[in-house]
Design a protein around this motif. Structure first.
Motif, short mmCIF file in Angstrom:
data_model
loop_
_atom_site.label_atom_id
_atom_site.label_comp_id
_atom_site.label_asym_id
_atom_site.label_seq_id
_atom_site.Cartn_x
_atom_site.Cartn_y
_atom_site.Cartn_z
N ALA A 139 1.00 -1.17 0.04
CA ALA A 139 -0.21 -0.08 0.21
C ALA A 139 0.94 1.07 0.05
CB ALA A 139 -1.04 0.08 1.13
N GLY A 140 1.39 1.67 -1.18
CA GLY A 140 2.09 2.55 -1.33
C GLY A 140 2.52 3.51 -2.68
N THR A 141 2.70 2.73 -3.67
CA THR A 141 2.99 3.58 -4.92
C THR A 141 1.77 3.86 -5.53
OG1 THR A 141 2.68 1.51 -6.28
CG2 THR A 141 4.98 1.79 -5.26
N GLY A 142 0.88 3.45 -5.32
CA GLY A 142 -0.68 3.54 -6.21
C GLY A 142 -0.78 3.41 -7.53
N SER A 143 0.43 2.81 -7.98
CA SER A 143 0.47 2.50 -9.51
C SER A 143 -0.81 1.98 -10.30
CB SER A 143 1.74 1.12 -9.65
OG SER A 143 1.96 1.16 -11.06
#
Ligand SMILES: [Fe+2]
Length: 379
Positions: A139-143
């Motif tokens: 749950a971080g890049t939002g790619s």
């Protein structure tokens, strides 16, 4: 230019991955030949087999050889394999890099020109990308919601591609896939999402229509990240962080990042520092410098983090959250001989200029040295 880019359909729920066969069937043309790009450890943990079962007899080509940042040669090889296998749709499952490979392969497959042909928007991407379904497991890049993909070019340097053709057709947020993420990676990737959200609603590109999304992401990180780190099996916290990261991805899609990401990219090219941690340290060190330029926007961030509507409260709120989730502040172990001058020189490179220019406050080269000093002196 103010644009709210389209958001893919987002399906949310524990175990949702097991319905991915129906998601593929619902795509235009009901594809029967699918490429699965998946992180190796997830493949080894049985997730690729679960997808194969969910695809119910459709042909599945598996690629699970990702190690670190994907190279242009790897992406071209996966695209060539997919052409040979007559793949019609792509599924990406994993961290940001796995999703970026899936998006890039889906985008470049219609044309045999290699991925470097499209780096830095040098040429328009082919008009008819394959549909891609992205399933983030950090749950971080939002790619899964951005129009950007990052890879390493032939010289080993970070390159990016951008365009509406890189949009996923659908995102699946399944918290059951994120519970095995170790605490330090949960913390670092979660802080990355926080920095995306904060920079997108305080930088020079910021516009009001995007603030709601960014503030929602900030509230979700403040509420769920400490729990996700301390209680990794907590599905509610994991789901909250997946939604936070997805919202933050939407927010940077519309407004981009700023000086903390300039610092993070500079640190990332000078040593092995996790991107999310580097962005968090960049934000922490740069906030006191940035605040006066856009006090009202930063006050909104402080409020979204659960504090008073006061920009002066924000450095303390950010510092407390970074420490609460256990991110190490000092960089002395990773970069013992790095000087502020060297870091500032990296921050000033053309490849990092867009993030410098979009920052809340305009920076001189002396400012960059001061910011670099603040990052490296922090403990
Ligand atoms: Fe980031």
């Amino acid at each position: 230019m103010k644009t709210l880019y389209p958001v893919p359909e987002v399906a949310i729920g524990a175990g949702r991955i097991d319905q991915i066969g129906a998601d593929i069937a619902a795509l235009p043309g009901a594809p029967t030949r699918v490429l699965l790009v998946i992180d190796r450890f997830l493949s080894q943990a049985g997730i690729a087999d679960r997808v194969r079962a969910a695809l119910a007899g459709r042909n599945m080509t598996l690629w699970d050889e990702l190690a670190g940042e994907p190279s242009a040669a790897q992406i071209d090889a996966v695209a060539a394999l997919s052409r040979k296998e007559r793949v019609e749709a792509v599924i990406g499952i994993g961290g940001g890099s796995a999703l970026d490979v899936a998006k890039l392969v889906a985008a470049i497959l219609p044309d045999p020109a290699g991925v470097e042909h499209y780096a830095f928007c040098a040429n328009p991407l082919p008009a008819r990308p394959l549909p891609a379904i992205c399933v983030p497991t950090t749950a971080g890049t939002g790619s899964e919601t951005t129009l950007t993909a990052i890879f390493a070019n032939a010289a080993g340097k970070k390159a990016w591609a951008w365009g509406p053709e890189l949009a996923a057709r659908k995102a699946i947020l399944d918290p059951s896939l994120t519970v095995s993420l170790p605490a330090h990676l949960t913390a670092a990737t979660g802080i990355d999402a926080l920095v995306h959200a904060i920079e997108s609603c305080t930088n020079a590109n910021r516009f009001e229509a995007n603030d709601q999304t960014a503030h929602a992401a900030i509230r979700l990180v403040a509420r769920h990240l400490p729990t996700a780190v301390k209680d990794p099996g907590n599905f509610a916290a994991r789901e909250g962080m997946l939604i936070a990261s997805c919202y933050a991805g939407i927010a940077i899609n519309n407004c981009g990042t700023a000086i903390a990401h300039n610092i993070a990219h500079a640190l990332g090219s000078l040593g092995k520092v996790h991107h999310g941690r580097a962005a968090g340290l960049g934000l922490r060190a740069s906030l006191p410098w940035s605040l006066p330029a856009r006090a009202s926007a930063f006050a909104g961030v402080a409020e979204a983090m659960g504090g008073p509507r006061d920009a002066a409260a924000l450095p303390g709120l950010v510092d407390r959250l970074i420490r609460a989730v256990g991110l190490k502040i000092t960089l002395a172990d990773e970069l013992p001989s790095l000087t502020p001058e060297r870091l500032a020189a990296e921050m000033a490179l053309p490849e990092n200029e867009a993030m410098r220019k979009s920052s809340a406050r305009a920076s001189t080269d002396d400012d960059l040295r001061e910011l670099a000093r603040a990052v490296l002196a922090a403990t």
